[in-house]
Enzyme design. Structure first.
Site, PDB file in Angstrom:
ATOM      1  N   TYR A  16       0.819  -1.222   0.000  1.00  0.00           N
ATOM      2  CA  TYR A  16       0.000   0.000   0.000  1.00  0.00           C
ATOM      3  C   TYR A  16       0.852   1.270   0.000  1.00  0.00           C
ATOM      4  CZ  TYR A  16      -3.076  -3.666   1.754  1.00  0.00           C
ATOM      5  OH  TYR A  16      -3.745  -4.846   1.928  1.00  0.00           O
ATOM      6  N   TYR A 144     -12.257  -8.376   6.478  1.00  0.00           N
ATOM      7  CA  TYR A 144     -11.101  -8.324   5.584  1.00  0.00           C
ATOM      8  C   TYR A 144     -10.766  -9.752   5.169  1.00  0.00           C
ATOM      9  CZ  TYR A 144      -6.573  -7.795   3.492  1.00  0.00           C
ATOM     10  OH  TYR A 144      -5.539  -7.842   2.593  1.00  0.00           O
ATOM     11  N   ASP A 245     -12.934 -17.862   7.599  1.00  0.00           N
ATOM     12  CA  ASP A 245     -11.596 -17.400   7.237  1.00  0.00           C
ATOM     13  C   ASP A 245     -10.791 -17.292   8.533  1.00  0.00           C
ATOM     14  OD1 ASP A 245      -9.321 -16.012   6.638  1.00  0.00           O
ATOM     15  OD2 ASP A 245     -10.299 -14.477   5.415  1.00  0.00           O
ATOM     16  N   LYS A 274      -1.327 -17.246   6.996  1.00  0.00           N
ATOM     17  CA  LYS A 274      -0.481 -16.493   7.941  1.00  0.00           C
ATOM     18  C   LYS A 274       0.407 -17.374   8.826  1.00  0.00           C
ATOM     19  CE  LYS A 274      -2.324 -11.920   7.851  1.00  0.00           C
ATOM     20  NZ  LYS A 274      -3.647 -11.674   7.256  1.00  0.00           N
TER      21      LYS A 274
END
Ligand SMILES: *Cc1c(COP(=O)(O)O)cnc(C)c1O
Length: 438
Positions: A16, A144, A245, A274
């Site tokens: 980003y 998210y 998720d 992750k």
């Protein structure tokens, strides 16, 4: 060799970032345990686990030696028409430790891809049931799920990237975000909001995708386990698959091995990523039940339509197996509990700071939600000056340290959070020219 910051600034994107409005980056030359060593020799205590992945800390000898051993035999081989022990043993373990109905594993290369795979599985499942009208995905606001297109489509419609990419992002169904905090009995309204959406759109809905218990990058919000329980029951009632998720929550972070255990429920499809490899190398997985797999098999394609080049990379699988072996000792439970207890105590005083809206702790996650957006780069510099690595985003100053962090090291992190939150409370935050996501 010193780090060529100039080259970095001119040629390399960071998460980003812009190529013209550059923000500072810190050169790291090594990392061990819970410490990052900067290029200039300074040591920082890590409060991020490198975006929540590095749960056992850096350079853990067990993971390093497993990877070294694997490297000697087979670093990579294609997975089409070939298999290997590293994948088989990893999948065996994943099936054992995840909720019971999950029996089939798809190994993906990153979290976002694991989400793409989960969504495809749900769509192909309904094709197999001759219910092609069930082709929409439902989720809740403030979520998210990743940065690829389908994953983006189920991120929060305002905080996410829907508007900037217009019609390229699929229009999904958004129920209100769960509003009852973790540990409380879910308010009736909360569940009614989800039920109303399912009652209206259930017939067109293939799956509901949720982050169980903790909404991560969408706001670091911990919600009531009742809500998750109700979501499971409602999915059954309206014949919709439930995708959980667990990419951020999996592998102990919230105090349970998987966050869905707080609600005693199981999904039809689950994504992990992750911390799967202990944060050493990219790998993710999507698991599903026999029922979902059978549905996919009877779809017109007859096969599940996904197959990445680096699927089941043996080196990544070996890191994941070593990480799971470390978790299997069960030591993480006491460590996460201790982190939770200490953070609850040490972060509580932040509640009185004028800039702080809320203080939240669950498992090995500590969050200060500020009233205003923070200036990530400015705060980052304050943290580095205090010898810690904490990366705020949006309105959030938070930590997710490696589980093995000592009480003294954790105190350094809490102290830095309080100091920087106090500083931010004093300053009038009008210098937000470069508010960044990451
Ligand atoms: C980080 C994250 C993802 C995306 O994973 P990547 O590996 O960054 O693609 C998806 N879902 C959740 C809940 C996450 O926290």
């Amino acid at each position: 060799m010193s780090i060529d910051y100039c080259f970095d600034r001119q040629h390399i994107w960071h998460p980003y970032t812009s190529m013209s409005h550059t923000l500072p980056v810190y050169g790291v030359k090594a990392a061990e345990g819970v410490r990052l060593t900067l290029e200039d020799g300074r040591e920082l205590i890590d409060g991020t686990s490198s975006w929540w992945a590095c749960v056992h800390g850096y350079s853990h000898p067990a993971i390093l030696s497993a990877m070294e051993e694997q490297l000697k035999h087979l670093s990579h081989v294609m997975f089409g028409g070939i298999t290997h022990e590293s994948a088989i043993e990893l999948c065996r373990q994943l099936i054992t430790i995840t909720p019971e109905p999950l029996t089939k594993v798809f190994l993906a290369d990153s979290g976002s891809i694991a989400v793409e795979v989960a969504l495809k599985m749900a769509l192909q499942y309904w094709q197999g049931q001759n219910k092609t009208e069930k082709n929409r995905i439902m989720t809740v606001k403030q979520g998210y799920h990743g940065d690829t297109f389908a994953a983006m489509s189920v991120c929060d419609p305002e905080g996410g990237m829907h508007t900037m990419f217009g019609d390229n992002v699929a229009r999904q169904l958004f129920a209100p975000a769960p509003s009852t905090p973790f540990g409380e009995t879910a308010k009736a309204d909360d569940i009614a909001g989800l039920e109303a959406m399912l009652a209206e759109h259930g017939k067109q809905t293939a799956a509901l995708i949720l982050e169980p218990i903790m909404q991560g990058a969408g706001g670091m919000w911990f919600y009531s386990a009742d809500y998750l329980k109700a979501a499971r029951a409602l999915c059954d009632k309206y014949d919709v698959l439930l995708i959980l998720d667990e990419i951020a929550t999996g592998f102990g972070r919230t105090g349970k091995l998987f966050a869905c255990e707080h609600a005693d429920i199981a999904p039809d499809i689950m994504c992990v990523g992750k911390a799967l490899t202990g944060g050493y190398i990219s790998l993710a997985a999507t698991l599903c039940s026999d029922k979902v797999a059978a549905g996919i098999d009877s779809s017109p394609a007859g096969v599940f339509m996904h197959g990445p080049t680096f699927m089941a990379n043996p080196l990544a699988c070996s890191a994941a197996r070593a990480s799971l072996a470390l978790l299997a000792s069960g030591k993480w439970q006491a460590q996460v509990k201790a982190i939770e207890t200490q953070l609850k105590q040490e972060l509580a005083p932040a509640a009185v700071l004028p800039g702080v809206k809320a203080v939240r702790v669950l498992g090995a996650v500590g969050v200060l939600e500020m009233h205003k957006q923070v200036n990530t780069a400015a705060l980052q510099a304050e943290f580095v000056a205090r010898g810690v690595w904490i990366r705020p985003f949006g309105k959030l100053i938070y930590i997710m340290p490696p589980y093995g962090i000592s009480a003294e090291e954790l105190s350094c992190l809490s102290r830095a959070m309080l100091e920087v939150a106090a500083l931010t409370s004093e300053q009038n935050q009008d210098d937000n020219a470069f508010v960044s996501h990451g």
